[in-house]
Scaffold this active site. Sequence first.
Site, PDB file in Angstrom:
ATOM      1  N   ASP A 218      41.571  13.254 -37.679  1.00 42.54           N
ATOM      2  CA  ASP A 218      40.787  13.864 -38.924  1.00 42.54           C
ATOM      3  C   ASP A 218      39.044  13.998 -38.564  1.00 42.54           C
ATOM      4  OD1 ASP A 218      40.348  15.240 -41.143  1.00 42.54           O
ATOM      5  OD2 ASP A 218      41.215  13.690 -42.541  1.00 42.54           O
TER       6      ASP A 218
HETATM    7  C1  BGC Z   1      39.889  16.771 -44.060  1.00 42.25           C
HETATM    8  C2  BGC Z   1      41.262  17.440 -43.357  1.00 42.25           C
HETATM    9  C3  BGC Z   1      40.952  18.650 -42.899  1.00 42.25           C
HETATM   10  C4  BGC Z   1      39.621  18.586 -41.831  1.00 42.25           C
HETATM   11  C5  BGC Z   1      39.031  19.711 -41.386  1.00 42.25           C
HETATM   12  C6  BGC Z   1      38.965  16.769 -43.187  1.00 42.25           C
HETATM   13  O1  BGC Z   1      37.634  16.151 -43.837  1.00 42.25           O
HETATM   14  O2  BGC Z   1      40.466  15.514 -44.404  1.00 42.25           O
HETATM   15  O3  BGC Z   1      42.384  17.422 -44.159  1.00 42.25           O
HETATM   16  O4  BGC Z   1      41.989  19.310 -42.137  1.00 42.25           O
HETATM   17  O5  BGC Z   1      38.733  18.039 -42.582  1.00 42.25           O
HETATM   18  O6  BGC Z   1      38.637  20.775 -42.060  1.00 42.25           O
END
Ligand code: BGC
Length: 764
Positions: A297
């Site tokens: 993530d």
């Molecule tokens: C989120 C993810 C997301 C990623 C990219 C993160 O802050 O938890 O779900 O896909 O950002 O934007």
Amino acid sequence: MKKRVAIIGVLLSLGFLAFSTYEKPGFKKSDQDPRNIEQKIDSVLALMTLDEKIGQMVQYNGSWDVTGPATGTDNEKKLENLKNGLVGSMLNVTSVEHTRQAQKIVMENSRLKIPLIFGYDVIHGYQTMFPVPLGESASWDLELMEKTARVAGRETAAAGVHWTFAPMMDISRDARWGRIMEGAGEDPYLNSKIAVARIKGFQGNDLSDPKTIAACAKHFAGYGFAEGGRDYNTVNIGIYELNNTILPPFKAAADAGVATFMNSFNEIDGVPATASTYLQRDLLKGKWHWDGFVVSDWGSITELIPHGVAKDKKAAAELAVKAGSDMDMEGGAYESSLKELVEEGKVAEKLIDDAVKRILRVKFRLGLFDDPYKYCDEAFEKSELYSEANQEVALEAGKKSIVLLKNENDILPIKNSIKNIAVIGPLANDKDSPLGNWRAHAVENSAVSVLEGIRNYAPKGVKITYAEGAKLSTGDRSFLNPMTFNKDDKSGFAEAEKLAKQADLVVLVVGEDAFQTGEGRSQTNIGFAGVQDDLIETVQKANKNVVMVLMNGRPMDLSWSSKNIPAIVESWFLGSQHGNAVAEILFGKYNPSGKLPVSFPQNSGMEPLYYNQKSTGRPEGGAQVTYSHYTDSPREALYPFGFGLSFTEFEYGDIELSADSFSEGEKIEASISVKNTGNMVGEETVQLYLHDLVGSITRPNLELKAFEKISLKPGERKVVNFIIDKEMITYFTINKKWEAEAGDFEVMIGGNSVDLKKANFEFK
Ligand code: BGC
């Protein structure tokens, strides 16, 4: 130079660098034969330097959009690294123009010309917005959800993007957690089914089709169990809960061939998921034999430092790569440290090779080696985005996601005698909130508001008046900024009251702003923000004929309204066609069929709340207080999981079982008849739950195990048959294995998780 020509020659002779031939409709399928793909991967890997391999494991954020704190790597350095083939993927680069630009940098400068894979958060639509995932899950309509994912995938592909970070399949039982909006609710079975439908929709049957995109099962795992519903918070669950409740949708996603996984920010029982070997290597890549790649993530690898399990980026990179995190999303840990770790012998190069092979595998499956620009088709981009056909799908999804929570005296559908409707509330003419949060490229204020929908659908001659009543939020609203609410301005109340008094019926549109749910949007109070409580009471005093239309991304505290407002329509955030979908319900053009994928509590203090609870050891009730309950509130949900009304009535017969026991290799058929006893065509979701009476570990009082959505004409009766087999009763037992244990079971069937017919059987 010579070397470069030679390498390109090798690649061409392998038949996967034909990117100059750009395919129009009727795309050229890429060779999907796994043996050939593996051979090609090995050939590419053999050409790569350690730097280039690590580069594939690096994902950069494009500067077009930011979803979190970006690393210090400056854009010039990024550009250099792209040119040198030291980047495998970018996120937030969208549109044919921009993805082509970025891809060109790599294709025209790097030594090996390994195409970038572009990822983006397409959570419930790219430009055409569908209902937020929690809302759409209320449709319990798997075909529909496959269809909306297909359309969202097409729009994404049309914009040059190869990969969505969706679906989110975190089970969430806590309405305080803002990201409950992004998932399919509280139940593992429903989440599994919906996850697979969405993956099929995004990916189709052939990833190399430039009208499909790669999906991502996220967040692996446990993210929805954050303590107190506070985003990113500690998760403390045991191995049984993890396996029986949280992992099933992920296992289903892996089995369905989801291209990628994303790990998660949270820890579980002391181990951050990003550093969890158990989750990523032992289960996902081990027992489950899944061969795609895991992206971290956003910055979750470097977050191992504040988690307190790594002292610096280097230690974080070591932990993450060993645990099986293949790609570092905008964290900078892999690019800064992996090489050194390999050279020092701390990380085996074969771990790097494994990660790179996984990433290349997905790129081959997408056909990017055949044509890195295959998703760059301006004409398709122009015709596909926000097309009329896509709007129709949004309308269909919208109306099927609405849940009718209350309808006293059949106030709905609105009768012909109603000649004057006052539409009131801060969200009534809001054209933006219906788009929800995580809205990709939705155009601000582009949704059909409830007021507009009512005007579109109201019969001729019906007078429609409108008053906002009060503002909900004040100040800027956006993905990243905190919200501010109107806490005292009631200057619009008088007008609202006047119109309510003059009207035959009031449609009161209240709830949440789109940006009240989503990432970082946890709340301790799930009631109405701002001055909405007072507005609701003011309107209700002025006119008792009130239909409340709720717009929200989480279960809300509806205790007062459930007692005092005769009709409540749960409309979530339905996307582009919100107002039209609501109007179809209000005027009876569509008979509501949604069922809650999540329990609605009596108050915030009951959270987390879920239907599939265990009984505890404490005997029930009696005159004493020493049993498991609250002294100031009922413990049952206000509106339970699986609940939703229709404009017609369904009558359930008794359960008939084909046998009262079965053993290994056998099965039982459970049948029930359902009759439409009202006078409107209606759809009903018939739900089957099981209760394992005695287990080697404690078992939930009921668990959803099957459902079927049927449509019945007035007076029509249908018999619904379910198969009960060993698989249905298998769970993660005291032996830490998936087993079916002999014993007695209760089977329950009905239209929600409370009103159920019951029968018993035994597994021998
Ligand atoms: C989120 C993810 C997301 C990623 C990219 C993160 O802050 O938890 O779900 O896909 O950002 O934007």
